[in-house]
Design a protein around this motif. Structure first.
Motif, PDB file in Angstrom:
ATOM      1  N   MET A  44       0.800  -1.122  -0.239  1.00  0.00           N
ATOM      2  CA  MET A  44       0.043  -0.034   0.055  1.00  0.00           C
ATOM      3  C   MET A  44       0.899   1.184  -0.123  1.00  0.00           C
ATOM      4  SD  MET A  44      -3.138  -1.042  -0.196  1.00  0.00           S
ATOM      5  CE  MET A  44      -4.405  -0.067   0.855  1.00  0.00           C
ATOM      6  N   ASP A  45       1.944   1.131  -0.152  1.00  0.00           N
ATOM      7  CA  ASP A  45       3.272   2.334  -0.323  1.00  0.00           C
ATOM      8  C   ASP A  45       2.624   3.622  -1.121  1.00  0.00           C
ATOM      9  OD1 ASP A  45       4.740   1.278   1.414  1.00  0.00           O
ATOM     10  OD2 ASP A  45       6.183   0.550   0.079  1.00  0.00           O
ATOM     11  N   ALA A  46       2.103   3.230  -2.275  1.00  0.00           N
ATOM     12  CA  ALA A  46       1.630   4.086  -3.259  1.00  0.00           C
ATOM     13  C   ALA A  46       0.529   5.061  -2.798  1.00  0.00           C
ATOM     14  CB  ALA A  46       1.202   3.504  -4.605  1.00  0.00           C
ATOM     15  N   VAL A  47      -0.442   4.189  -2.040  1.00  0.00           N
ATOM     16  CA  VAL A  47      -1.714   4.816  -1.437  1.00  0.00           C
ATOM     17  C   VAL A  47      -1.129   5.854  -0.217  1.00  0.00           C
ATOM     18  CG1 VAL A  47      -3.757   4.401  -0.004  1.00  0.00           C
ATOM     19  CG2 VAL A  47      -3.139   2.909  -2.114  1.00  0.00           C
ATOM     20  N   ARG A  48      -0.341   5.132   0.556  1.00  0.00           N
ATOM     21  CA  ARG A  48       0.269   5.920   1.626  1.00  0.00           C
ATOM     22  C   ARG A  48       0.957   7.449   1.211  1.00  0.00           C
ATOM     23  NH1 ARG A  48       3.431   2.307   4.262  1.00  0.00           N
ATOM     24  NH2 ARG A  48       1.740   0.705   4.310  1.00  0.00           N
ATOM     25  N   ALA A  49       1.767   7.125   0.179  1.00  0.00           N
ATOM     26  CA  ALA A  49       2.281   8.450  -0.458  1.00  0.00           C
ATOM     27  C   ALA A  49       1.665   9.307  -0.759  1.00  0.00           C
ATOM     28  CB  ALA A  49       3.484   7.942  -1.376  1.00  0.00           C
ATOM     29  N   ALA A  50       0.629   8.818  -1.539  1.00  0.00           N
ATOM     30  CA  ALA A  50      -0.686   9.946  -2.009  1.00  0.00           C
ATOM     31  C   ALA A  50      -1.134  10.566  -1.024  1.00  0.00           C
ATOM     32  CB  ALA A  50      -1.453   9.127  -3.310  1.00  0.00           C
ATOM     33  N   LEU A  51      -1.513   9.863   0.045  1.00  0.00           N
ATOM     34  CA  LEU A  51      -2.145  10.593   1.083  1.00  0.00           C
ATOM     35  C   LEU A  51      -1.326  11.544   1.900  1.00  0.00           C
ATOM     36  CD1 LEU A  51      -4.283   7.414   2.504  1.00  0.00           C
ATOM     37  CD2 LEU A  51      -5.262   9.462   1.397  1.00  0.00           C
ATOM     38  N   GLN A  52      -0.172  11.072   1.979  1.00  0.00           N
ATOM     39  CA  GLN A  52       0.735  12.120   2.671  1.00  0.00           C
ATOM     40  C   GLN A  52       0.717  13.420   2.020  1.00  0.00           C
ATOM     41  OE1 GLN A  52       4.179   9.798   3.684  1.00  0.00           O
ATOM     42  NE2 GLN A  52       3.082   8.996   5.446  1.00  0.00           N
ATOM     43  N   GLN A  53       0.855  13.371   0.927  1.00  0.00           N
ATOM     44  CA  GLN A  53       1.069  14.497   0.171  1.00  0.00           C
ATOM     45  C   GLN A  53      -0.363  15.068  -0.324  1.00  0.00           C
ATOM     46  OE1 GLN A  53       3.067  13.091  -3.593  1.00  0.00           O
ATOM     47  NE2 GLN A  53       4.779  12.477  -2.176  1.00  0.00           N
ATOM     48  N   GLY A  86      -2.896  13.959  -1.730  1.00  0.00           N
ATOM     49  CA  GLY A  86      -3.607  13.723  -3.013  1.00  0.00           C
ATOM     50  C   GLY A  86      -4.569  12.794  -2.743  1.00  0.00           C
ATOM     51  N   THR A  87      -5.465  12.304  -3.720  1.00  0.00           N
ATOM     52  CA  THR A  87      -6.315  11.236  -3.705  1.00  0.00           C
ATOM     53  C   THR A  87      -5.897  10.088  -3.939  1.00  0.00           C
ATOM     54  OG1 THR A  87      -6.892  11.862  -5.743  1.00  0.00           O
ATOM     55  CG2 THR A  87      -8.319  12.910  -3.981  1.00  0.00           C
ATOM     56  N   VAL A  88      -6.530   9.105  -3.660  1.00  0.00           N
ATOM     57  CA  VAL A  88      -6.268   7.571  -3.882  1.00  0.00           C
ATOM     58  C   VAL A  88      -6.953   7.328  -5.200  1.00  0.00           C
ATOM     59  CG1 VAL A  88      -6.461   5.173  -3.279  1.00  0.00           C
ATOM     60  CG2 VAL A  88      -5.962   7.197  -1.634  1.00  0.00           C
ATOM     61  N   THR A  89      -6.516   6.913  -6.126  1.00  0.00           N
ATOM     62  CA  THR A  89      -7.246   6.343  -7.383  1.00  0.00           C
ATOM     63  C   THR A  89      -7.272   4.874  -7.490  1.00  0.00           C
ATOM     64  OG1 THR A  89      -5.055   6.486  -8.676  1.00  0.00           O
ATOM     65  CG2 THR A  89      -6.233   8.526  -8.713  1.00  0.00           C
ATOM     66  N   PRO A  90      -8.387   4.301  -8.038  1.00  0.00           N
ATOM     67  CA  PRO A  90      -8.529   2.695  -8.324  1.00  0.00           C
ATOM     68  C   PRO A  90      -7.226   2.152  -8.927  1.00  0.00           C
ATOM     69  CG  PRO A  90     -10.462   3.932  -9.053  1.00  0.00           C
ATOM     70  CD  PRO A  90      -9.631   5.206  -8.658  1.00  0.00           C
ATOM     71  N   SER A  91      -6.376   2.935  -9.657  1.00  0.00           N
ATOM     72  CA  SER A  91      -5.350   2.143 -10.453  1.00  0.00           C
ATOM     73  C   SER A  91      -4.099   2.109  -9.235  1.00  0.00           C
ATOM     74  CB  SER A  91      -4.705   3.184 -11.543  1.00  0.00           C
ATOM     75  OG  SER A  91      -4.207   4.271 -10.965  1.00  0.00           O
ATOM     76  N   MET A  92      -4.179   2.740  -8.281  1.00  0.00           N
ATOM     77  CA  MET A  92      -3.198   2.314  -7.115  1.00  0.00           C
ATOM     78  C   MET A  92      -3.485   0.969  -6.667  1.00  0.00           C
ATOM     79  SD  MET A  92      -2.768   5.897  -5.138  1.00  0.00           S
ATOM     80  CE  MET A  92      -2.271   7.599  -6.167  1.00  0.00           C
ATOM     81  N   LEU A  93      -4.739   0.516  -6.459  1.00  0.00           N
ATOM     82  CA  LEU A  93      -5.010  -0.618  -5.929  1.00  0.00           C
ATOM     83  C   LEU A  93      -4.912  -1.704  -6.770  1.00  0.00           C
ATOM     84  CD1 LEU A  93      -7.992   0.552  -3.646  1.00  0.00           C
ATOM     85  CD2 LEU A  93      -5.750   0.337  -3.163  1.00  0.00           C
ATOM     86  N   GLN A  94      -4.686  -1.450  -8.181  1.00  0.00           N
ATOM     87  CA  GLN A  94      -4.400  -2.662  -9.113  1.00  0.00           C
ATOM     88  C   GLN A  94      -3.343  -3.510  -8.732  1.00  0.00           C
ATOM     89  OE1 GLN A  94      -6.640  -1.321 -11.889  1.00  0.00           O
ATOM     90  NE2 GLN A  94      -7.132  -3.676 -11.794  1.00  0.00           N
ATOM     91  N   GLY A  95      -3.651  -4.678  -8.425  1.00  0.00           N
ATOM     92  CA  GLY A  95      -2.694  -5.961  -8.312  1.00  0.00           C
ATOM     93  C   GLY A  95      -2.320  -5.946  -6.905  1.00  0.00           C
ATOM     94  N   VAL A  96      -3.191  -5.001  -6.036  1.00  0.00           N
ATOM     95  CA  VAL A  96      -2.591  -5.139  -4.524  1.00  0.00           C
ATOM     96  C   VAL A  96      -3.508  -6.405  -3.994  1.00  0.00           C
ATOM     97  CG1 VAL A  96      -3.016  -4.063  -2.353  1.00  0.00           C
ATOM     98  CG2 VAL A  96      -2.223  -2.970  -4.277  1.00  0.00           C
ATOM     99  N   ALA A  97      -2.827  -7.378  -3.400  1.00  0.00           N
ATOM    100  CA  ALA A  97      -3.564  -8.429  -2.651  1.00  0.00           C
ATOM    101  C   ALA A  97      -2.770  -9.261  -1.781  1.00  0.00           C
ATOM    102  CB  ALA A  97      -3.969  -9.383  -3.959  1.00  0.00           C
ATOM    103  N   PRO A  98      -3.323  -9.533  -0.504  1.00  0.00           N
ATOM    104  CA  PRO A  98      -2.576 -10.098   0.565  1.00  0.00           C
ATOM    105  C   PRO A  98      -1.982 -11.505   0.020  1.00  0.00           C
ATOM    106  CG  PRO A  98      -4.787 -10.520   1.025  1.00  0.00           C
ATOM    107  CD  PRO A  98      -4.813  -9.490  -0.212  1.00  0.00           C
ATOM    108  N   VAL A  99      -0.563 -11.811   0.408  1.00  0.00           N
ATOM    109  CA  VAL A  99      -0.035 -12.815  -0.218  1.00  0.00           C
ATOM    110  C   VAL A  99       0.719 -13.473   1.369  1.00  0.00           C
ATOM    111  CG1 VAL A  99       1.690 -13.588  -1.777  1.00  0.00           C
ATOM    112  CG2 VAL A  99       0.952 -11.301  -1.813  1.00  0.00           C
ATOM    113  N   LEU A 100       0.572 -14.674   1.145  1.00  0.00           N
ATOM    114  CA  LEU A 100       1.236 -15.686   2.229  1.00  0.00           C
ATOM    115  C   LEU A 100       2.754 -15.797   1.967  1.00  0.00           C
ATOM    116  CD1 LEU A 100      -1.411 -18.729   2.486  1.00  0.00           C
ATOM    117  CD2 LEU A 100      -0.650 -17.033   4.354  1.00  0.00           C
ATOM    118  N   ARG A 101       3.684 -15.694   3.093  1.00  0.00           N
ATOM    119  CA  ARG A 101       5.071 -15.908   2.676  1.00  0.00           C
ATOM    120  C   ARG A 101       5.482 -16.812   4.089  1.00  0.00           C
ATOM    121  NH1 ARG A 101       6.269 -13.252  -1.025  1.00  0.00           N
ATOM    122  NH2 ARG A 101       6.087 -10.879  -1.346  1.00  0.00           N
ATOM    123  N   ARG A 102       6.603 -17.591   3.735  1.00  0.00           N
ATOM    124  CA  ARG A 102       7.265 -18.208   4.509  1.00  0.00           C
ATOM    125  C   ARG A 102       8.293 -17.520   5.454  1.00  0.00           C
ATOM    126  NH1 ARG A 102       4.846 -23.143   6.795  1.00  0.00           N
ATOM    127  NH2 ARG A 102       3.746 -23.729   5.280  1.00  0.00           N
TER     128      ARG A 102
END
Lengths: 127, 147
Positions: free
Chosen positions: A50-59, A61-77
């Motif tokens: 969510m770095d892109a979203v956070r950066a936009a909010l800090q400046q 700006g507004t959050v656009t749907p394209s920022m959420l493209q491809g964002v999904a929780p992933v399992l890691r070991r």
């Protein structure tokens, strides 16, 4: 995962709820394997996407749907397996379980507030 | 995301811990057994636990579920351990040898008690995780209700 028709708040809340739900399963899996020798704990990677979203909010700006493209929780070991030698630390897992549960409920609260705003608009401000 | 899987994972954990508890109880019950059902000396048992189902599915399952599916833990085997038996002087016992010594299984009661309490605590932790899943699911059901 259709984002176009939903408002950005609902989209983000949905993603975060998915992440919290998956994180709960990861923690439950770690607890179930508390006494499994050589077990590598499972983690969920979401917030770092969510770095892109956070950066936009800090400046401001507004959050656009394209920022959420491809964002999904992933399992890691966790590799290598925990240094302590065996399994996951039960106390740390319980602590993150409690935190995750509260976060999930907070997200639900936020979503339900958002919906009550919508329903106030639908009712033209009347109760 | 399927919340039922969270219950299933915690259930596998509880199952494993219950098996460990049962095994410990069986070991403690046989501390003074001089002969097993088959006539041989009782061997202390230990539970081997492994993670259930290699979860990081590739290909099709990954596409369907969007992520690996976690399955908790499972008991791989309950194996007899090769702890050396010890001898105790008890001439009146029918199983005593000609010098009056009885062979007893090498069960360490302290180890068994430690196993007992770790199994108990781990079981409780699984119950906590399951209750958390329950409260999350119930909270989600309230969504859209009276605001």
């Amino acid at each position: 995962m259709s984002i176009s028709t939903d408002s950005i708040t609902v989209s983000m809340a949905r993603l975060a709820l998915d992440a919290a739900s998956m994180r709960h399963q990861a923690i439950a899996n770690n607890i179930a394997n508390a006494n499994t020798a050589g077990y590598a704990p499972v983690r969920v990677d979401f917030e770092s996407q969510m770095d892109a979203v956070r950066a936009a909010l800090q400046q401001g700006g507004t959050v656009t749907p394209s920022m959420l493209q491809g964002v999904a929780p992933v399992l890691r070991r966790d590799v290598p397996p925990a240094a302590a030698g065996q399994g996951a630390a039960l106390d740390m897992e319980i602590a993150s379980l409690a935190q995750n549960t509260v976060q999930y409920q907070a997200l639900l609260k936020a979503l339900s507030k958002h919906m009550s705003i919508l329903s106030a608009a639908v009712a033209e401000g009347k109760r | 995301m399927d919340y039922r899987n969270a219950f299933a994972i915690s259930a596998t954990g509880m199952n494993v811990e219950k098996m460990r508890l049962d095994t410990t109880a069986a070991n403690l019950a046989n501390v003074h057994s001089t002969r097993g059902a088959d006539g041989k000396l009782y061997q202390p048992l230990s539970v081997k636990v492994v993670e259930a189902g290699a979860s990081f599915a590739t290909g099709f399952e990954q596409q369907v579920q969007g992520a690996g599916r976690l399955r908790g833990a499972r008991v791989a085997a309950v194996e007899p351990t090769s702890v050396a038996p010890h001898k105790m002087y008890e001439p009146g016992n029918p199983d005593a040898d000609e010098k009056g010594y009885v062979t007893l299984p090498g069960i360490n009661q302290v180890t068994e008690m430690v196993n007992l309490s770790t199994a108990l605590r781990a079981y409780e932790a699984n119950v906590v995780a399951m209750n958390a899943a329950k409260s999350m699911a119930l909270k989600a059901l309230e969504l859209g209700g009276g605001q």
